[in-house]
Design a protein around this motif. Sequence first.
Motif, short mmCIF file in Angstrom:
data_model
loop_
_atom_site.label_atom_id
_atom_site.label_comp_id
_atom_site.label_asym_id
_atom_site.label_seq_id
_atom_site.Cartn_x
_atom_site.Cartn_y
_atom_site.Cartn_z
N UNK A 42 0.44 -1.27 -0.07
CA UNK A 42 0.11 0.33 0.28
C UNK A 42 1.23 0.92 -0.38
N UNK A 43 0.69 1.87 -0.96
CA UNK A 43 1.82 3.44 -1.02
C UNK A 43 1.06 4.36 0.38
N UNK A 44 2.38 4.23 1.30
CA UNK A 44 2.14 4.96 2.45
C UNK A 44 3.06 6.69 2.43
N UNK A 45 2.31 7.41 1.80
CA UNK A 45 3.47 8.58 1.54
C UNK A 45 3.47 9.65 3.08
N UNK A 47 5.75 8.14 4.65
CA UNK A 47 6.76 7.34 5.24
C UNK A 47 7.96 8.06 3.92
N UNK A 48 7.09 8.32 2.89
CA UNK A 48 8.39 9.55 1.38
C UNK A 48 8.64 10.80 2.25
N UNK A 49 7.50 11.49 2.33
CA UNK A 49 7.61 12.54 3.39
C UNK A 49 8.24 12.99 4.69
N UNK A 50 7.83 11.85 5.35
CA UNK A 50 8.73 12.09 6.81
C UNK A 50 8.81 10.80 7.02
#
Length: 170
Positions: A42-45, A47-50
């Motif tokens: 599942x995409x977890x934005x 975790x990308x941003x912070x």
Amino acid sequence: RDRGINNPTAALLKAVLIVAATRLPNTAPASAVLDSHQGFGRVDLARVVKPPAGTKLWLSQSSSVSTGQSRRRTITVKTGGAPLRIALAYADHPGATLVNNLNLVVTAPDSTRRVGNQAEGAPLVFDTANNVEVVQVARAAAGAWTVEIVGSNVPQGPQRYALAALGKFA
């Protein structure tokens, strides 16, 4: 944060989303890297941003390979025992099946090798069907990890690619 990448490619954006994806529980064996139920997760934005505390996102999109060539990068894992996830993505040449085949090979500090889209401990079998490959390590050892991209078969090349990694880096 600016990571020196002003114009991220579609391949880099895809690698980032995949490397930060979260595996859904109870849909596939825990060691699976990908499966037909959820792909890479599942995409977890968030975790990308912070990224989680102590975790960093590492990115690279400046290289290409032709048949028989390889490119190596070294990433240093600072804290052992934490997860490490590395994704390779590239925009393949148009065709009915995969045209250009790149392989992701990751070597641990103890010289253990892992290849893209294989579960930990599985036999080393290269993926010849996908333009995205992921290596995930549940408990990565501290030290220098070698990330190698191999141009296995690149009839329409050179093939540009992108890499993203999520882990506890120095």
